[in-house]
Each structure stands twice: as structure tokens, then as C-alpha cells.
Design a protein around this motif. Structure first.
Motif, PDB file in Angstrom:
ATOM      1  N   ALA A 184       0.828  -1.207   0.000  1.00 46.79           N
ATOM      2  CA  ALA A 184       0.000   0.000   0.000  1.00 46.79           C
ATOM      3  C   ALA A 184       0.864   1.260   0.000  1.00 46.79           C
ATOM      4  CB  ALA A 184      -0.928  -0.006   1.214  1.00 46.79           C
ATOM      5  N   VAL A 185       1.928   1.252   0.804  1.00 42.82           N
ATOM      6  CA  VAL A 185       2.817   2.419   0.862  1.00 42.82           C
ATOM      7  C   VAL A 185       3.523   2.609  -0.476  1.00 42.82           C
ATOM      8  CG1 VAL A 185       4.922   3.362   1.910  1.00 42.82           C
ATOM      9  CG2 VAL A 185       3.158   2.312   3.347  1.00 42.82           C
ATOM     10  N   ARG A 186       3.987   1.524  -1.061  1.00 38.68           N
ATOM     11  CA  ARG A 186       4.679   1.630  -2.350  1.00 38.68           C
ATOM     12  C   ARG A 186       3.738   2.180  -3.418  1.00 38.68           C
ATOM     13  NH1 ARG A 186       6.228  -3.668  -1.143  1.00 38.68           N
ATOM     14  NH2 ARG A 186       5.231  -4.486  -3.035  1.00 38.68           N
ATOM     15  N   ALA A 187       2.500   1.714  -3.416  1.00 37.00           N
ATOM     16  CA  ALA A 187       1.526   2.183  -4.407  1.00 37.00           C
ATOM     17  C   ALA A 187       1.215   3.670  -4.210  1.00 37.00           C
ATOM     18  CB  ALA A 187       0.248   1.351  -4.322  1.00 37.00           C
ATOM     19  N   HIS A 188       1.081   4.076  -2.939  1.00 38.56           N
ATOM     20  CA  HIS A 188       0.783   5.481  -2.642  1.00 38.56           C
ATOM     21  C   HIS A 188       1.929   6.380  -3.096  1.00 38.56           C
ATOM     22  CE1 HIS A 188      -0.634   9.031  -0.549  1.00 38.56           C
ATOM     23  NE2 HIS A 188       0.531   9.118   0.077  1.00 38.56           N
ATOM     24  N   LEU A 189       3.159   5.999  -2.758  1.00 38.34           N
ATOM     25  CA  LEU A 189       4.310   6.814  -3.141  1.00 38.34           C
ATOM     26  C   LEU A 189       4.475   6.849  -4.657  1.00 38.34           C
ATOM     27  CD1 LEU A 189       6.896   5.771  -0.410  1.00 38.34           C
ATOM     28  CD2 LEU A 189       5.707   7.953  -0.610  1.00 38.34           C
ATOM     29  N   ARG A 190       4.222   5.716  -5.299  1.00 42.01           N
ATOM     30  CA  ARG A 190       4.322   5.684  -6.765  1.00 42.01           C
ATOM     31  C   ARG A 190       3.352   6.678  -7.393  1.00 42.01           C
ATOM     32  NH1 ARG A 190       5.820   2.343 -10.967  1.00 42.01           N
ATOM     33  NH2 ARG A 190       6.633   0.737  -9.556  1.00 42.01           N
ATOM     34  N   SER A 191       2.114   6.679  -6.914  1.00 43.52           N
ATOM     35  CA  SER A 191       1.117   7.575  -7.507  1.00 43.52           C
ATOM     36  C   SER A 191       1.488   9.039  -7.284  1.00 43.52           C
ATOM     37  CB  SER A 191      -0.276   7.289  -6.926  1.00 43.52           C
ATOM     38  OG  SER A 191      -0.322   7.579  -5.531  1.00 43.52           O
ATOM     39  N   GLN A 192       1.988   9.362  -6.076  1.00 40.29           N
ATOM     40  CA  GLN A 192       2.385  10.736  -5.770  1.00 40.29           C
ATOM     41  C   GLN A 192       3.568  11.182  -6.621  1.00 40.29           C
ATOM     42  OE1 GLN A 192       0.884  12.934  -3.757  1.00 40.29           O
ATOM     43  NE2 GLN A 192      -0.707  11.460  -3.219  1.00 40.29           N
ATOM     44  N   LEU A 193       4.547  10.313  -6.775  1.00 36.87           N
ATOM     45  CA  LEU A 193       5.752  10.684  -7.505  1.00 36.87           C
ATOM     46  C   LEU A 193       5.520  10.737  -9.013  1.00 36.87           C
ATOM     47  CD1 LEU A 193       8.351   8.586  -5.470  1.00 36.87           C
ATOM     48  CD2 LEU A 193       8.040  11.067  -5.421  1.00 36.87           C
ATOM     49  N   GLU A 194       4.729   9.813  -9.526  1.00 35.90           N
ATOM     50  CA  GLU A 194       4.470   9.822 -10.973  1.00 35.90           C
ATOM     51  C   GLU A 194       3.683  11.054 -11.390  1.00 35.90           C
ATOM     52  OE1 GLU A 194       4.678   5.048 -12.070  1.00 35.90           O
ATOM     53  OE2 GLU A 194       2.709   5.998 -11.757  1.00 35.90           O
ATOM     54  N   LEU A 195       2.846  11.582 -10.488  1.00 33.92           N
ATOM     55  CA  LEU A 195       2.143  12.833 -10.779  1.00 33.92           C
ATOM     56  C   LEU A 195       3.122  13.988 -10.960  1.00 33.92           C
ATOM     57  CD1 LEU A 195      -0.917  12.697  -8.325  1.00 33.92           C
ATOM     58  CD2 LEU A 195      -0.972  12.588 -10.834  1.00 33.92           C
ATOM     59  N   ARG A 196       4.288  13.880 -10.342  1.00 35.37           N
ATOM     60  CA  ARG A 196       5.316  14.924 -10.432  1.00 35.37           C
ATOM     61  C   ARG A 196       6.284  14.671 -11.583  1.00 35.37           C
ATOM     62  NH1 ARG A 196       4.514  19.428  -6.970  1.00 35.37           N
ATOM     63  NH2 ARG A 196       3.630  18.696  -4.989  1.00 35.37           N
ATOM     64  N   GLY A 197       6.072  13.604 -12.320  1.00 32.86           N
ATOM     65  CA  GLY A 197       6.927  13.332 -13.466  1.00 32.86           C
ATOM     66  C   GLY A 197       8.121  12.434 -13.199  1.00 32.86           C
ATOM     67  N   PHE A 198       8.181  11.818 -11.996  1.00 32.94           N
ATOM     68  CA  PHE A 198       9.291  10.922 -11.690  1.00 32.94           C
ATOM     69  C   PHE A 198       9.022   9.530 -12.263  1.00 32.94           C
ATOM     70  CE2 PHE A 198       9.523  14.055  -8.232  1.00 32.94           C
ATOM     71  CZ  PHE A 198      10.853  14.441  -8.342  1.00 32.94           C
ATOM     72  N   VAL A 199      10.092   8.838 -12.602  1.00 33.24           N
ATOM     73  CA  VAL A 199      10.018   7.445 -13.017  1.00 33.24           C
ATOM     74  C   VAL A 199      10.264   6.591 -11.774  1.00 33.24           C
ATOM     75  CG1 VAL A 199      11.008   5.641 -14.461  1.00 33.24           C
ATOM     76  CG2 VAL A 199      10.847   7.993 -15.324  1.00 33.24           C
ATOM     77  N   VAL A 200       9.304   5.756 -11.399  1.00 33.03           N
ATOM     78  CA  VAL A 200       9.362   5.051 -10.121  1.00 33.03           C
ATOM     79  C   VAL A 200       9.566   3.555 -10.311  1.00 33.03           C
ATOM     80  CG1 VAL A 200       8.150   4.576  -7.958  1.00 33.03           C
ATOM     81  CG2 VAL A 200       7.855   6.795  -9.084  1.00 33.03           C
ATOM     82  N   THR A 201      10.512   3.013  -9.543  1.00 29.69           N
ATOM     83  CA  THR A 201      10.718   1.571  -9.420  1.00 29.69           C
ATOM     84  C   THR A 201      10.586   1.249  -7.941  1.00 29.69           C
ATOM     85  OG1 THR A 201      12.271   1.583 -11.282  1.00 29.69           O
ATOM     86  CG2 THR A 201      12.329  -0.331  -9.811  1.00 29.69           C
ATOM     87  N   ASP A 202      10.025   0.077  -7.606  1.00 30.47           N
ATOM     88  CA  ASP A 202       9.892  -0.235  -6.183  1.00 30.47           C
ATOM     89  C   ASP A 202      10.506  -1.578  -5.840  1.00 30.47           C
ATOM     90  OD1 ASP A 202       7.918  -2.274  -6.637  1.00 30.47           O
ATOM     91  OD2 ASP A 202       6.397  -0.719  -6.796  1.00 30.47           O
ATOM     92  N   ALA A 203      10.747  -1.775  -4.540  1.00 31.61           N
ATOM     93  CA  ALA A 203      11.306  -3.017  -4.018  1.00 31.61           C
ATOM     94  C   ALA A 203      10.711  -3.245  -2.641  1.00 31.61           C
ATOM     95  CB  ALA A 203      12.828  -2.926  -3.935  1.00 31.61           C
ATOM     96  N   ASP A 204      10.480  -4.515  -2.286  1.00 33.17           N
ATOM     97  CA  ASP A 204       9.838  -4.829  -1.016  1.00 33.17           C
ATOM     98  C   ASP A 204      10.820  -5.229   0.079  1.00 33.17           C
ATOM     99  OD1 ASP A 204      10.637  -7.301  -1.903  1.00 33.17           O
ATOM    100  OD2 ASP A 204       8.625  -8.184  -1.925  1.00 33.17           O
ATOM    101  N   SER A 205      12.126  -5.166  -0.209  1.00 28.78           N
ATOM    102  CA  SER A 205      13.136  -5.514   0.788  1.00 28.78           C
ATOM    103  C   SER A 205      14.472  -4.908   0.389  1.00 28.78           C
ATOM    104  CB  SER A 205      13.288  -7.037   0.907  1.00 28.78           C
ATOM    105  OG  SER A 205      13.845  -7.566  -0.296  1.00 28.78           O
TER     106      SER A 205
END
Length: 319
Positions: A184-205
Motif C-alpha cells: 500500500a505504501v509503495r503504491a501510494h508513493l508511486r502515484s504521488q511521484l508519478e504525478l510529479r513526473g518521476f520514473v518510479v521503481t519499487d522493491a519490497d526488501s
């Protein structure tokens, strides 16, 4: 190296403690595995202040990091120096040792102190010593970037530097790695950052994040602290250890851990900023932008220096 507690000389209350005659006393027990130590050296404090400081250090022995006192002969090994600006001996010692300009220093009753050093007023509030130490480490000469203003969840008391140079504009489509075990946190941060034009990659560990850092290029890392396996502090240390010369990869801690000791651990691990959850999107964007600008300027300066030139574009002075 064996750490030591400082043994105070017997002096009348109100007189300065002569650090030069203090004798080191070995710690009774070594820090448990996984517990870090933050080494302090104090000079010129009154007898009462010295006793209160040593009492605060003793109380910290069950915390991480554990506070440890060094004597003046071990000063170069200290992480933070605490100096009485009104004590002639301490002031003269500081003037003779130019290397302290690169240390985190707390001046008690200081006025005109070097940039990056911290001022503590009397009476010193020793119960909040961890907060003072966190402030000194965050604002010290080694800080990657000076915050424009205190942000919610950060150590207060930072002021604008009127001599700072305006930062350079960010490159488009900057890449951010988000490390958090919560989907949930990764999804929230992704949505916030992509709105600002950032390219987002995530990792769970941390383990997954290190695999991505090895094979991909990122401009910044947002790192949670509490995760299964290696925690965010260890992840930050591993990322900083991999950095190549001329390549700066900022790490911003995003965590619910708000203790000053946690901030100290983050700084000791090498993190560039420490934000507490829940983070306001505007605050996150501001801090992220500052860190990216600082890293971009540092990389630009490194390239310019290696090619025989010099550039100060986008650099900010230490807080």
C-alpha cells in the motif's frame, strides 16, 4: 578500538573541568552485536554540566546508538564535539585544531561559530541531548544539502543561508527507487511521484533493492526502516558503500520511527534526509527536489574538477 568513559577531575562547582587531566576509564561491557556507538568529546564544561552529561551518557547505554565519552586525546575519533565557547582553554584548543571545522560541533553559549556547527544555550537541556546530537549531525559540515526551512517531522532550528547559491534545475524524468515492505505504501508513493513526473521503481526488501541498484541507475532512493531481513539502516549503508566516485545517490529515510536516536542511526548509516510518516506530499517533493539538486550539482562539480575546471553552480554551503 576500546571506547572510554571520561573520568571528571575533582573541582569546585561552577569551575571548568580541565579535560587535559581527565583519565579514560574503559567501558564495563562492549556494545552488544548490532548496537552502534556515537562517540562524544566535551571540553570546558562546568563540573555540574560534566556530571549531567556523563549521567545522560550512562542512561543511553541501553539505546542504539549507545553514547560514549572520549577524552581530549581521542578527540579526532569523536563523532560530535561539545565545547564551551566561553572557556578560554576550549576556545584556544579549537583554534589550534583546524580539523574540527570538518566535525559536528556543539558550542555551548556560542555566538560567531563556524558554518555547520550548532549552538546550545545555557542552561543546557541535557535530557534532550539526543535531539541536539541529531541536529549537529544533520546540520554539520558533511551534510549533503541544507534544507530551506524546517519540515514537519524533521529537527527544527535550521535557518536559510543568505549566501547560498541558487540550485540548478532538475533534469526531466528522474528515477526514484522506493523501498518498503508495504504494498500500500509503495503504491501510494508511486502515484504521488508519478504525478510529479518521476520514473518510479519499487522493491519490497533491502535484498531486492540492492539487486536493482546493481543493475539499474537511480537518482534517489526512498527507504523504509522497519522491514523483514535487513532494515533500512543496513540498506542505506550498503547503497552508500557501492557509490562510485563522481556518482552521488541520495537516500531519504521514510519511517514512523521518530526518536532522536533513530535520526542519529540514520545519519550514521549515511542517509541524506530523514522524514517521518505520514509524509505530506508537498514536503516529500520539496525534500526530494533538494536532494536531487544537491546530487546533480555534486556530480557536475566532480566532472568539472576531473576535467581540469571548477564549478560551483548549484552548490549550497553547509547549514
Amino acid at each position: 578500538m576500546v571506547n572510554f568513559l571520561m573520568q571528571s577531575s575533582v573541582v569546585e562547582a561552577g569551575n571548568s573541568v580541565p579535560s587535559s587531566v581527565s583519565q579514560p576509564v574503559p567501558l564495563e561491557t562492549a556494545p552488544p552485536e548490532g548496537v552502534q556507538t556515537l562517540k562524544l568529546m566535551a571540553m570546558g564544561l562546568t563540573a555540574m554540566e560534566q556530571r549531567l552529561l556523563e549521567g545522560t551518557v550512562k542512561v543511553s547505554q541501553r539505546r542504539n546508538p549507545r553514547l560514549v565519552m572520549l577524552n581530549v586525546n581521542q578527540a579526532m575519533d569523536a563523532d560530535v564535539l561539545i565545547l564551551n565557547a566561553r572557556d578560554a582553554g576550549a576556545s584556544q584548543w579549537a583554534q589550534k585544531n583546524a580539523w574540527i571545522s570538518g566535525k559536528a560541533v556543539i558550542w555551548v553559549e556560542g555566538a560567531d561559530v563556524p558554518k555547520g556547527h550548532t549552538i546550545a544555550r545555557r542552561p543546557v537541556q541535557w535530557p534532550i541531548l539526543p535531539m541536539l546530537l541529531a541536529r549537529a549531525l544533520e546540520n554539520g559540515p558533511g551534510a549533503a544539502v541544507k534544507k530551506a526551512a524546517p519540515a514537519a517531522g524533521s529537527v527544527a532550528g535550521l535557518a536559510k543561508d543568505p549566501g547560498a547559491v541558487a540550485p540548478m534545475a532538475l533534469r526531466a524524468h528522474q528515477s526514484v527507487l522506493v523501498v518498503d515492505d508495504s504494498l500500500a505504501v509503495r503504491a501510494h508513493l508511486r502515484s504521488q511521484l508519478e504525478l510529479r513526473g518521476f520514473v518510479v521503481t519499487d522493491a519490497d526488501s533491502v535484498q531486492t533493492a540492492m539487486g536493482k541498484v546493481t543493475t539499474q541507475t537511480f537518482d534517489c532512493v526512498l527507504m523504509d526502516v522497519l522491514m523483514p531481513g535487513a532494515d533500512g539502516y543496513e540498506g542505506c549503508r550498503q547503497i552508500k558503500a557501492r557509490q562510485r566516485s563522481g556518482r552521488t545517490l541520495p537516500v531519504i529515510m521514510l519511517t514512523s520511527k521518530t526518536s532522536p536516536f533513530d535520526r542519529i542511526r540514520g545519519k550514521m548509516a549515511g542517509c541524506d534526509a530523514y522524514l517521518t510518516k505520514p509524509v505530506d506530499p508537498e514536503q516529500l517533493y520539496e525534500v526530494l527536489t533538494q536532494q536531487l539538486q544537491a546530487a546533480q550539482a555534486a556530480s557536475s562539480t566532480s566532472r568539472s574538477t576531473s576535467s581540469g575546471g571548477a564549478s560551483t553552480m548549484g552548490l549550497t554551503r553547509p547549514a
